[in-house]
Design a protein around this motif. Structure first.
Motif, PDB file in Angstrom:
ATOM      1  N   LEU A 112      -2.522   0.127 -14.315  1.00 16.21           N
ATOM      2  CA  LEU A 112      -2.497  -0.964 -13.320  1.00 16.21           C
ATOM      3  C   LEU A 112      -2.289  -0.476 -11.872  1.00 16.21           C
ATOM      4  O   LEU A 112      -3.050  -0.875 -10.978  1.00 16.21           O
ATOM      5  CB  LEU A 112      -1.436  -1.993 -13.714  1.00 16.21           C
ATOM      6  CG  LEU A 112      -1.420  -3.293 -12.906  1.00 16.21           C
ATOM      7  CD1 LEU A 112      -2.782  -3.978 -12.935  1.00 16.21           C
ATOM      8  CD2 LEU A 112      -0.362  -4.241 -13.465  1.00 16.21           C
ATOM      9  N   PRO A 113      -1.299   0.382 -11.594  1.00 12.99           N
ATOM     10  CA  PRO A 113      -1.110   0.794 -10.191  1.00 12.99           C
ATOM     11  C   PRO A 113      -2.354   1.490  -9.629  1.00 12.99           C
ATOM     12  O   PRO A 113      -2.701   1.296  -8.462  1.00 12.99           O
ATOM     13  CB  PRO A 113       0.063   1.766 -10.256  1.00 12.99           C
ATOM     14  CG  PRO A 113       0.730   1.507 -11.534  1.00 12.99           C
ATOM     15  CD  PRO A 113      -0.304   0.995 -12.477  1.00 12.99           C
ATOM     16  N   ARG A 158       3.637   4.855 -16.103  1.00 11.34           N
ATOM     17  CA  ARG A 158       3.063   3.934 -15.105  1.00 11.34           C
ATOM     18  C   ARG A 158       3.523   4.326 -13.697  1.00 11.34           C
ATOM     19  O   ARG A 158       2.740   4.311 -12.744  1.00 11.34           O
ATOM     20  CB  ARG A 158       3.500   2.503 -15.416  1.00 11.34           C
ATOM     21  CG  ARG A 158       2.902   1.476 -14.488  1.00 11.34           C
ATOM     22  CD  ARG A 158       3.312   0.064 -14.883  1.00 11.34           C
ATOM     23  NE  ARG A 158       4.751  -0.162 -14.670  1.00 11.34           N
ATOM     24  CZ  ARG A 158       5.365  -1.293 -14.974  1.00 11.34           C
ATOM     25  NH1 ARG A 158       4.702  -2.299 -15.498  1.00 11.34           N
ATOM     26  NH2 ARG A 158       6.660  -1.432 -14.760  1.00 11.34           N
ATOM     27  N   LEU A 190       4.364  -5.384 -18.515  1.00  8.53           N
ATOM     28  CA  LEU A 190       3.743  -6.711 -18.643  1.00  8.53           C
ATOM     29  C   LEU A 190       3.349  -6.922 -20.103  1.00  8.53           C
ATOM     30  O   LEU A 190       2.551  -6.174 -20.657  1.00  8.53           O
ATOM     31  CB  LEU A 190       2.529  -6.802 -17.716  1.00  8.53           C
ATOM     32  CG  LEU A 190       2.913  -6.616 -16.232  1.00  8.53           C
ATOM     33  CD1 LEU A 190       1.690  -6.335 -15.375  1.00  8.53           C
ATOM     34  CD2 LEU A 190       3.658  -7.819 -15.707  1.00  8.53           C
ATOM     35  N   GLN A 214      -5.451   0.979 -10.599  1.00  7.79           N
ATOM     36  CA  GLN A 214      -6.507  -0.027 -10.384  1.00  7.79           C
ATOM     37  C   GLN A 214      -6.232  -0.849  -9.133  1.00  7.79           C
ATOM     38  O   GLN A 214      -7.154  -1.192  -8.401  1.00  7.79           O
ATOM     39  CB  GLN A 214      -6.611  -0.937 -11.604  1.00  7.79           C
ATOM     40  CG  GLN A 214      -7.223  -0.219 -12.793  1.00  7.79           C
ATOM     41  CD  GLN A 214      -7.331  -1.131 -13.998  1.00  7.79           C
ATOM     42  OE1 GLN A 214      -6.364  -1.786 -14.358  1.00  7.79           O
ATOM     43  NE2 GLN A 214      -8.506  -1.152 -14.601  1.00  7.79           N
ATOM     44  N   LEU A 215      -4.955  -1.167  -8.897  1.00  3.72           N
ATOM     45  CA  LEU A 215      -4.626  -1.908  -7.671  1.00  3.72           C
ATOM     46  C   LEU A 215      -4.969  -1.076  -6.443  1.00  3.72           C
ATOM     47  O   LEU A 215      -5.318  -1.603  -5.393  1.00  3.72           O
ATOM     48  CB  LEU A 215      -3.141  -2.269  -7.648  1.00  3.72           C
ATOM     49  CG  LEU A 215      -2.702  -3.346  -8.646  1.00  3.72           C
ATOM     50  CD1 LEU A 215      -1.186  -3.511  -8.612  1.00  3.72           C
ATOM     51  CD2 LEU A 215      -3.381  -4.674  -8.355  1.00  3.72           C
ATOM     52  N   TYR A 236       0.905  -3.231 -27.772  1.00  2.00           N
ATOM     53  CA  TYR A 236       1.525  -4.035 -26.721  1.00  2.00           C
ATOM     54  C   TYR A 236       2.989  -3.633 -26.598  1.00  2.00           C
ATOM     55  O   TYR A 236       3.622  -3.240 -27.597  1.00  2.00           O
ATOM     56  CB  TYR A 236       1.389  -5.515 -27.044  1.00  2.00           C
ATOM     57  CG  TYR A 236      -0.025  -6.005 -26.840  1.00  2.00           C
ATOM     58  CD1 TYR A 236      -0.456  -6.413 -25.582  1.00  2.00           C
ATOM     59  CD2 TYR A 236      -0.939  -5.986 -27.886  1.00  2.00           C
ATOM     60  CE1 TYR A 236      -1.758  -6.819 -25.369  1.00  2.00           C
ATOM     61  CE2 TYR A 236      -2.250  -6.390 -27.683  1.00  2.00           C
ATOM     62  CZ  TYR A 236      -2.666  -6.811 -26.421  1.00  2.00           C
ATOM     63  OH  TYR A 236      -3.954  -7.189 -26.213  1.00  2.00           O
ATOM     64  N   ARG A 249     -11.993   2.677 -13.229  1.00  2.45           N
ATOM     65  CA  ARG A 249     -11.288   2.514 -14.489  1.00  2.45           C
ATOM     66  C   ARG A 249     -11.354   3.763 -15.362  1.00  2.45           C
ATOM     67  O   ARG A 249     -10.360   4.142 -15.984  1.00  2.45           O
ATOM     68  CB  ARG A 249     -11.861   1.316 -15.250  1.00  2.45           C
ATOM     69  CG  ARG A 249     -11.106   1.082 -16.528  1.00  2.45           C
ATOM     70  CD  ARG A 249     -11.414  -0.160 -17.260  1.00  2.45           C
ATOM     71  NE  ARG A 249     -10.705  -0.076 -18.539  1.00  2.45           N
ATOM     72  CZ  ARG A 249      -9.436  -0.421 -18.707  1.00  2.45           C
ATOM     73  NH1 ARG A 249      -8.731  -0.890 -17.711  1.00  2.45           N
ATOM     74  NH2 ARG A 249      -8.850  -0.313 -19.893  1.00  2.45           N
ATOM     75  N   ARG A 264       0.844  -1.217   0.000  1.00  2.36           N
ATOM     76  CA  ARG A 264       0.000   0.000   0.000  1.00  2.36           C
ATOM     77  C   ARG A 264       0.872   1.257   0.000  1.00  2.36           C
ATOM     78  O   ARG A 264       0.556   2.249  -0.636  1.00  2.36           O
ATOM     79  CB  ARG A 264      -0.923  -0.024   1.231  1.00  2.36           C
ATOM     80  CG  ARG A 264      -2.110  -0.971   1.051  1.00  2.36           C
ATOM     81  CD  ARG A 264      -3.153  -0.745   2.119  1.00  2.36           C
ATOM     82  NE  ARG A 264      -2.706  -1.260   3.399  1.00  2.36           N
ATOM     83  CZ  ARG A 264      -2.891  -2.522   3.803  1.00  2.36           C
ATOM     84  NH1 ARG A 264      -3.541  -3.373   3.026  1.00  2.36           N
ATOM     85  NH2 ARG A 264      -2.449  -2.922   4.970  1.00  2.36           N
ATOM     86  N   ARG A 276       2.181   1.837  -3.499  1.00  5.25           N
ATOM     87  CA  ARG A 276       1.111   2.394  -4.331  1.00  5.25           C
ATOM     88  C   ARG A 276       0.965   3.902  -4.135  1.00  5.25           C
ATOM     89  O   ARG A 276       0.807   4.655  -5.072  1.00  5.25           O
ATOM     90  CB  ARG A 276      -0.221   1.807  -3.859  1.00  5.25           C
ATOM     91  CG  ARG A 276      -0.764   0.686  -4.591  1.00  5.25           C
ATOM     92  CD  ARG A 276      -2.092   0.429  -3.923  1.00  5.25           C
ATOM     93  NE  ARG A 276      -2.354  -0.972  -3.833  1.00  5.25           N
ATOM     94  CZ  ARG A 276      -3.273  -1.512  -3.043  1.00  5.25           C
ATOM     95  NH1 ARG A 276      -3.977  -0.735  -2.224  1.00  5.25           N
ATOM     96  NH2 ARG A 276      -3.473  -2.773  -3.051  1.00  5.25           N
ATOM     97  N   ASP A 303      -3.234  -0.454 -20.429  1.00  8.07           N
ATOM     98  CA  ASP A 303      -3.507  -1.355 -19.305  1.00  8.07           C
ATOM     99  C   ASP A 303      -2.312  -1.440 -18.356  1.00  8.07           C
ATOM    100  O   ASP A 303      -2.481  -1.585 -17.144  1.00  8.07           O
ATOM    101  CB  ASP A 303      -3.898  -2.747 -19.803  1.00  8.07           C
ATOM    102  CG  ASP A 303      -5.301  -2.778 -20.377  1.00  8.07           C
ATOM    103  OD1 ASP A 303      -6.082  -1.853 -20.056  1.00  8.07           O
ATOM    104  OD2 ASP A 303      -5.627  -3.705 -21.149  1.00  8.07           O
ATOM    105  N   ASP A 305       1.623  -9.023 -21.735  1.00  5.13           N
ATOM    106  CA  ASP A 305       0.281  -9.406 -22.191  1.00  5.13           C
ATOM    107  C   ASP A 305      -0.748  -8.296 -21.987  1.00  5.13           C
ATOM    108  O   ASP A 305      -1.931  -8.500 -22.250  1.00  5.13           O
ATOM    109  CB  ASP A 305      -0.174 -10.699 -21.503  1.00  5.13           C
ATOM    110  CG  ASP A 305      -0.032 -10.639 -19.997  1.00  5.13           C
ATOM    111  OD1 ASP A 305       0.605  -9.687 -19.499  1.00  5.13           O
ATOM    112  OD2 ASP A 305      -0.562 -11.540 -19.317  1.00  5.13           O
ATOM    113  N   LEU A 306      -0.301  -7.145 -21.503  1.00  3.81           N
ATOM    114  CA  LEU A 306      -1.223  -6.018 -21.341  1.00  3.81           C
ATOM    115  C   LEU A 306      -0.850  -4.913 -22.325  1.00  3.81           C
ATOM    116  O   LEU A 306       0.328  -4.730 -22.645  1.00  3.81           O
ATOM    117  CB  LEU A 306      -1.147  -5.458 -19.915  1.00  3.81           C
ATOM    118  CG  LEU A 306      -1.495  -6.406 -18.759  1.00  3.81           C
ATOM    119  CD1 LEU A 306      -1.482  -5.636 -17.434  1.00  3.81           C
ATOM    120  CD2 LEU A 306      -2.844  -7.065 -18.963  1.00  3.81           C
TER     121      LEU A 306
END
Lengths: 782, 230
Positions: B107-108, B155, B96, B110-111, B139, B116, B80, B83, B103, B98-99
């Motif tokens: 990610l951070p 990010r 990543l 959304q975590l 990608y 969204r 936390r 973040r 995306d 695959d994102l």
């Protein structure tokens, strides 16, 4: 140590978790295979095997002691066609009384034998020892007295008031005779005044009824005229034993096949995954100068070391576990000394090793053939593009991000996901099948007991009800008892039964005819098809009777009793197991019977709601005293030993298959987690908490669990629906409709969740491991 | 007097029986500073970065970041903390595969539980600011090294961290891309972002930071603040 040896050793040691998982998965799979294989082998011909092992008697003959002496019978042992004989043994038919036990057990045939062995009917001691003194008795392990409410009858005492001196004998052993030659054995000297002599014969040819009949004729001719008072052909015993076994053979075969198939799948999956995960290392080895062949050998070695250990442990565990399971199966089959056939162990060991070697070889060969640079690249990351569409899709779902990330994961490794789904699917199938079968068997038991009556009246005796249990004849006046029951406050409804034996033209066996006075439909009789009888002239019968007579529901059949003949119309097929299914149930107005056949209970009563059952029974017993009849509470809910054994067997096999399935999932998730350790580190560095990490890993198997459940449950239902008719056909009985409709929507939904549970169970450990991994270490991982 | 963003007091860290990776180090970084931590391999640079990011814990001493004592945080609390307070940029980007770029960037947020829609708006804004908006739906595998590192920076900035930590951010880039990233850090610092860069690259240190801390054998061997250029 050679370079190859070092690589193998370091590969095994470095990936400890993987090595342990391979070993564990193999252990579980081999254990299940040994167990499944042993059950399959034991199910092929248990009666024939046991009969051969005991040198069973083709003919068990009973001679009247008043018409022959033992010496005279020795001539029969050399009669034409007789190859071996045992006896004569003195016999007596007596009614025992259990010390401290209620009621009177049925009469039993006691044989005087000095030892359990011999050239014919070498009886197997299942517990205790053989009788050696005049106060000792050995009981048949399959007899009604072999078990007491507290367990084995070993050590209990039986008194025989009808014998001179009214002796009390101690049960020192339990034994099983596959030829069913006696209910109990004592030393020959114990039977001072034999009623008869038993001689057991084996014939040169005894495969058909005609051959056994010819043997019987030869024996009869060799004995004094009129001395043969009764005989039993092994074919009759075999038929009864095979019928009892036949119900369970399809079930055990289904489980055995499931176990073997799942084990192969999981071991193949585990090894392929492990070797596949080592692709990058293979690339590095090749870069260092290893030839493709050396690489293949190295990886086969790495896979074979933990699997060999797993196979060794699994074979030992499988054999140890098979001892109680086969002992239970032995009870179910009424067979003797079922053991793991050594060749099952050999086949499982060779099969597992071959399977592992082949899978490892194919996977390593693929990796070994890759160009070095590609092997290193392939090992580092999954092929780009795979599963990206799923990741895009799940990212749009209104779910917490860790969950949506996890949901997309199976699509990045579709082959692995398919293997995992297959493991869960088989697990869900096994659970559904097991639950369905256990429920069906319970329904069969309920239908067999048909003991909804609150109170039964008869000659008393624990746990007896219905027309299926023989016992001392009830001699009371049925009409007088009915009048008493009518007058008893609290009576809601009742019916009475009487029974006799009649014949049907063209059928060798006699048929038991049970006549019902009053409405018995509330007492749990279950129909296979058609309806219960309504009127005089109508009757219901079970499938063995219908098969034997070639009749169907709707046909008429004529029952003969001497010069009397009664024609009834079969209006329904009922589930009824008494007298091997050679029974006709009809209205008392159809046929007049004066209780010619022994029965335990004659009146079956249901009381009004709120009635104090104990007080009701006590009051009724007081009123019945002058009639030497007794009332006792009904509803024994007594599950047969067979059903209890099958249920426990089902539970054990199901647990094993679920464990194998969960192990398959565990292995795959461990592989996946290890492979993605760096990604995990990134997620954690970006702020993913341990709980979110667990959620992500668990979510990665949710879809697999759901698909496994959604497909596995119908597959389990289909298997259940296929096996039940096979059981019917094998046993030649019709199961009640309630046995087929045991799985309803709520149960099916719960079972569907079972697939998910298997997947989650398998993923829990690696998920926790992933949550605990140190972020800095994960980020450093190559 | 302002509260320092980073405060290390008497921090030591030793791995197994080896020599201390950090030996009794004390350090303060004020808000808005851009600091480069330089030193040869094994000097303790990465250990210091890990301790500040709460990826590791010191054996002795305290680590405080933006008012939060991070040296004793548990796994969940340190996640936390990262973040909320930290943005991290890695040598090999650690995107990543695959994102999509978007995306990855969201990610951070959304975590951390951000909706969204809001996260996407913020990501679009960052990608635009960093000049990689046209790759939003691509990608990472299709981007150049420099572009990937820009996405990684986006990010890292997603949750408006008090501190941007960069571990060899130009180590995997060609010279031109490295210079781009260096310029980006200079811009971010000019906008008030506190930055700590761990690097071997003296040129990067000099181009995007004013303060340079030299680590040798786990100790601070030099702490130099350059004069502002005229």
């Amino acid at each position: 140590m050679s370079a190859l040896g070092r690589v193998v050793r370091s590969g095994v040691g470095r990936r400890r978790v993987q090595t342990v998982v391979i070993g564990l998965a193999t252990t579980m799979a081999v254990t299940a295979s040994v167990l499944g294989g042993s059950l399959l082998v034991a199910s092929t011909a248990p009666f024939d095997d046991a009969f051969a092992e005991q040198n069973g008697a083709h003919l068990s003959a009973q001679f009247d002691a008043g018409r022959t002496t033992a010496d005279q019978l020795s001539a029969t042992t050399t009669a034409s066609g007789v190859t071996t004989a045992a006896g004569p043994f003195p016999t007596v038919s007596i009614t025992p009384r259990v010390d401290g036990g209620p009621g009177t057990p049925p009469p039993m045939t006691v044989v005087g034998r000095a030892d359990p062995g011999g050239p014919v009917d070498a009886v197997t001691l299942t517990e205790g020892r053989w009788a050696s003194g005049p106060t000792e008795i050995v009981l048949s392990a399959d007899g009604p007295l072999a078990k007491t409410p507290t367990g084995s009858a070993l050590g209990s005492r039986l008194s025989f008031p009808d014998l001179p001196g009214g002796p009390t004998l101690t049960v020192v052993g339990l034994a099983r005779s596959v030829s069913r030659t006696a209910d109990g054995w004592v030393t020959p000297s114990r039977i001072t005044s034999p009623q008869g002599y038993q001689v057991l014969y084996r014939f040169a040819a005894a495969d058909t009824t005609e051959q056994v009949d010819a043997g019987r004729a030869a024996v009869t001719a060799a004995a004094p005229e009129g001395a043969l008072s009764g005989s039993q052909s092994w074919l009759v015993v075999k038929k009864a034993a095979d019928r009892a076994i036949a119900v369970f053979v399809p079930f055990l075969i289904a489980f055995g096949v499931l176990g073997l198939f799942m084990s192969l799948l999981v071991v193949g999956n585990v090894v392929a995954g492990a070797v596949g995960a080592g692709t990058r290392r293979i690339g590095i080895l090749k870069a260092l100068g290893f030839t493709p062949a050396q690489v293949v050998w190295a990886y086969m070695g790495q896979a074979l070391i933990p699997t060999t250990v797993g196979i060794a442990i699994g074979v030992v565990a499988g054999n140890l576990l098979a001892i109680p399971v086969l002992a239970e199966t032995e009870e179910v089959y009424g067979a003797v000394t079922l053991t793991v056939a050594p060749w099952v162990d050999v086949v499982v060991i060779l099969g597992a090793l071959g399977m592992v070697a082949l899978t490892a070889w194919v996977t390593a060969l693929r990796a070994g053939r890759l160009r070095t640079v590609d092997a290193i690249a392939v090992g580092r990351t999954p092929r780009p593009g795979r599963g990206q569409w799923a990741a895009r899709l799940t990212a749009r779902l209104p779910l917490p991000r860790p969950v949506s990330l996890g949901l997309a994961r199976p699509f990045a490794r579709p082959a692995r996901a398919v293997a995992m789904t297959a493991a869960v699917l088989f697990g869900a199938t096994a659970v559904t099948f097991a639950v369905g079968l256990a429920s069906s068997l319970n329904q069969v038991q309920i239908a067999r007991n048909h003991d909804s009556a609150d109170v039964t009246v008869g000659s008393a005796g624990p746990g007896m009800s219905g027309p299926g249990r023989p016992g001392p004849p009830l001699t009371v006046d049925s009409a007088a008892v009915s009048a008493l029951i009518d007058a008893q406050p609290g009576t809601s409804a009742y019916y009475s039964t009487a029974r006799t034996r009649m014949t049907v033209a063209g059928v060798a066996d006699t048929t038991t005819v049970v006549a019902f006075d009053g409405d018995a439909t509330w007492d749990g009789y279950q129909m296979v098809s058609g309806t219960w009888f309504d009127e005089p002239g109508e009757a219901v019968a079970p499938r063995p009777f219908l098969n034997a007579t070639g009749k169907r529901v709707g046909d008429t059949v004529t029952l003969n009793d001497g010069d009397k003949a009664v024609t009834v119309r079969i209006v329904g097929e009922v589930f009824e197991m008494s007298n091997d299914g050679m029974v006709v149930l009809t209205d008392a107005r159809t046929v007049t019977i004066s209780d010619s056949e022994p029965q335990r209970a004659s009146h079956f009563i249901t009381v009004q709601p709120g009635t104090d059952l104990t007080a009701y029974v006590d009051t009724l017993n007081t009123a019945l005293k002058p009639f030497s009849a007794a009332a006792q509470p009904g509803r024994t809910n007594q599950a047969s030993d067979t059903i209890v054994l099958i249920n426990s067997l089902t539970a054990m096999l199901t647990l094993m298959l679920v464990a194998v399935a969960a192990m398959g999932v565990l292995n795959t998730v461990v592989l996946d987690t290890r492979e993605r350790i760096r990604d995990l580190g990134v997620h954690k560095a970006l702020g993913m908490t341990p709980r979110q990490t667990i959620a992500m890993v668990i979510a990665s198997v949710v879809l697999i669990g759901v698909i496994g459940g959604v497909v596995g449950v119908p597959a389990g239902v289909a298997l259940h629906e296929a096996v039940l008719p096979a059981m019917e056909e094998n046993a030649g009985i019709g199961l009640p409709a309630s046995a087929f409709t045991v799985l309803h929507l709520p149960e099916l939904l719960l079972l569907g969740v079972g697939g998910l549970l298997i997947a989650v169970l398998g993923a829990l450990l690696p998920a926790t491991w992933a949550a605990k991994i140190r972020t800095a270490a994960a980020l450093r991982t190559e | 007097m302002t509260t320092p963003v980073i405060e290390l007091r008497d921090v030591s860290r030793r791995y197994d029986d080896g020599p201390p990776a950090l030996n009794d180090v004390s350090l303060t970084v004020e808000a808005g500073e851009a600091v480069a931590i330089l030193g040869p391999s094994g000097s303790g640079k990465s250990t210091m970065l890990n301790l500040i990011a709460a990826l590791d814990r010191p054996d002795t001493g305290t680590v405080t970041v933006d008012g939060v004592r991070v040296d004793g945080l548990g796994e969940a609390a340190s996640a936390r903390y990262r973040r909320a307070k930290i943005g991290m940029v890695f040598q090999f980007f650690n995107l990543l595969d695959d994102l999509t770029v978007t995306d990855n960037v969201v990610l951070p947020a959304q975590l951390a539980g951000m909706a969204r829609g809001e996260a996407s708006r913020r990501a679009a804004e960052l990608l635009s600011t960093l000049g990689v908006a046209r790759h939003a739906r691509a990608y990472p595998g299709r981007l150049s090294g420099g572009e990937r590192q820009r996405v990684a920076v986006a990010r890292a900035l997603m949750n408006r961290p008090a501190l941007l930590l960069a571990d060899e951010p130009t180590g995997a880039l060609d010279t031109a891309s490295g210079e781009e990233v260096s310029a980006l850090f200079t811009e971010l610092n000019a906008d008030g972002q506190t930055i700590v860069v761990v690097t071997h690259d003296l040129a990067l240190a000099q181009s995007c930071t004013r303060r340079t801390i030299q680590l040798v054998d786990g100790r601070i061997a030099g702490d130099v603040v350059a004069e502002p250029s005229r």
